[in-house]
Design a protein around this motif. Sequence first.
Motif, PDB file in Angstrom:
ATOM      1  N   ARG A  46      -6.871   6.950  -2.071  1.00 58.88           N
ATOM      2  CA  ARG A  46      -7.381   5.774  -1.363  1.00 58.88           C
ATOM      3  C   ARG A  46      -6.807   4.491  -1.966  1.00 58.88           C
ATOM      4  NH1 ARG A  46      -8.459   2.953   2.790  1.00 58.88           N
ATOM      5  NH2 ARG A  46     -10.301   1.660   2.709  1.00 58.88           N
ATOM      6  N   ALA A  47      -6.763   4.415  -3.285  1.00 54.50           N
ATOM      7  CA  ALA A  47      -6.195   3.234  -3.938  1.00 54.50           C
ATOM      8  C   ALA A  47      -4.729   3.077  -3.568  1.00 54.50           C
ATOM      9  CB  ALA A  47      -6.360   3.331  -5.444  1.00 54.50           C
ATOM     10  N   ARG A  48      -3.982   4.161  -3.576  1.00 54.57           N
ATOM     11  CA  ARG A  48      -2.567   4.116  -3.216  1.00 54.57           C
ATOM     12  C   ARG A  48      -2.398   3.639  -1.768  1.00 54.57           C
ATOM     13  NH1 ARG A  48      -0.843   9.354  -3.388  1.00 54.57           N
ATOM     14  NH2 ARG A  48      -1.315   9.309  -5.593  1.00 54.57           N
ATOM     15  N   GLU A  49      -3.259   4.142  -0.881  1.00 56.49           N
ATOM     16  CA  GLU A  49      -3.195   3.725   0.520  1.00 56.49           C
ATOM     17  C   GLU A  49      -3.463   2.232   0.665  1.00 56.49           C
ATOM     18  OE1 GLU A  49      -6.106   6.240   2.354  1.00 56.49           O
ATOM     19  OE2 GLU A  49      -4.734   7.948   2.478  1.00 56.49           O
ATOM     20  N   GLU A  73      -0.321   0.408  -0.481  1.00 51.03           N
ATOM     21  CA  GLU A  73       0.749   0.549   0.505  1.00 51.03           C
ATOM     22  C   GLU A  73       0.484  -0.266   1.764  1.00 51.03           C
ATOM     23  OE1 GLU A  73       1.123   4.774   1.006  1.00 51.03           O
ATOM     24  OE2 GLU A  73       2.133   5.016  -0.930  1.00 51.03           O
ATOM     25  N   ALA A  74      -0.789  -0.435   2.117  1.00 53.16           N
ATOM     26  CA  ALA A  74      -1.158  -1.224   3.296  1.00 53.16           C
ATOM     27  C   ALA A  74      -1.179  -2.724   3.006  1.00 53.16           C
ATOM     28  CB  ALA A  74      -2.522  -0.774   3.805  1.00 53.16           C
ATOM     29  N   GLY A  75      -0.966  -3.095   1.740  1.00 47.31           N
ATOM     30  CA  GLY A  75      -0.973  -4.501   1.374  1.00 47.31           C
ATOM     31  C   GLY A  75      -2.372  -5.080   1.231  1.00 47.31           C
ATOM     32  N   GLU A  76      -3.375  -4.215   1.165  1.00 46.77           N
ATOM     33  CA  GLU A  76      -4.762  -4.665   1.037  1.00 46.77           C
ATOM     34  C   GLU A  76      -5.084  -5.114  -0.388  1.00 46.77           C
ATOM     35  OE1 GLU A  76      -7.145  -4.929   3.480  1.00 46.77           O
ATOM     36  OE2 GLU A  76      -5.537  -4.477   4.886  1.00 46.77           O
ATOM     37  N   ILE A  77      -4.452  -4.480  -1.369  1.00 49.82           N
ATOM     38  CA  ILE A  77      -4.671  -4.828  -2.773  1.00 49.82           C
ATOM     39  C   ILE A  77      -3.325  -4.853  -3.485  1.00 49.82           C
ATOM     40  CG2 ILE A  77      -7.009  -3.861  -2.843  1.00 49.82           C
ATOM     41  CD1 ILE A  77      -5.855  -1.439  -4.365  1.00 49.82           C
ATOM     42  N   ILE A  78      -3.299  -5.548  -4.635  1.00 47.77           N
ATOM     43  CA  ILE A  78      -2.069  -5.546  -5.429  1.00 47.77           C
ATOM     44  C   ILE A  78      -2.083  -4.310  -6.333  1.00 47.77           C
ATOM     45  CG2 ILE A  78      -1.832  -8.045  -5.343  1.00 47.77           C
ATOM     46  CD1 ILE A  78      -2.820  -8.141  -8.248  1.00 47.77           C
ATOM     47  N   PRO A  79      -0.912  -3.824  -6.711  1.00 50.83           N
ATOM     48  CA  PRO A  79      -0.866  -2.682  -7.619  1.00 50.83           C
ATOM     49  C   PRO A  79      -1.491  -3.035  -8.969  1.00 50.83           C
ATOM     50  CG  PRO A  79       1.291  -3.086  -6.633  1.00 50.83           C
ATOM     51  CD  PRO A  79       0.417  -4.255  -6.285  1.00 50.83           C
TER      52      PRO A  79
END
Length: 98
Positions: A28-31, A34-40
């Motif tokens: 979920r975090a990776r998704e 990848e969706a630009g919802e959160i920064i790495p």
Amino acid sequence: MKPYLLLLLFSGLALNAVRVAAGDDHTRARELVEAGEIIPLEQLLEKQLSGKQLRILEVELESEDGTLVYEIEILDEKGTVRELLFDARTGTPLGEED
């Protein structure tokens, strides 16, 4: 503390000890990244914590009042455990939690 977290803590690889609040859901975090919802997480750590004498003990990604928040538990240079909060979308510091 889970045995693998203890091992990572002592091996200096605690940055890999990411636990997402919804049951260790790394996918979920990776998704979200990848969706630009959160920064790495790596980008946040470089921006906010690089060069500081601390050890990361645990990282959680949680939703607080509709905002995704990285909660980073650290052991600081004085031996104090602290929990730092950051907006997961922007990396902006949100303060500390006891």
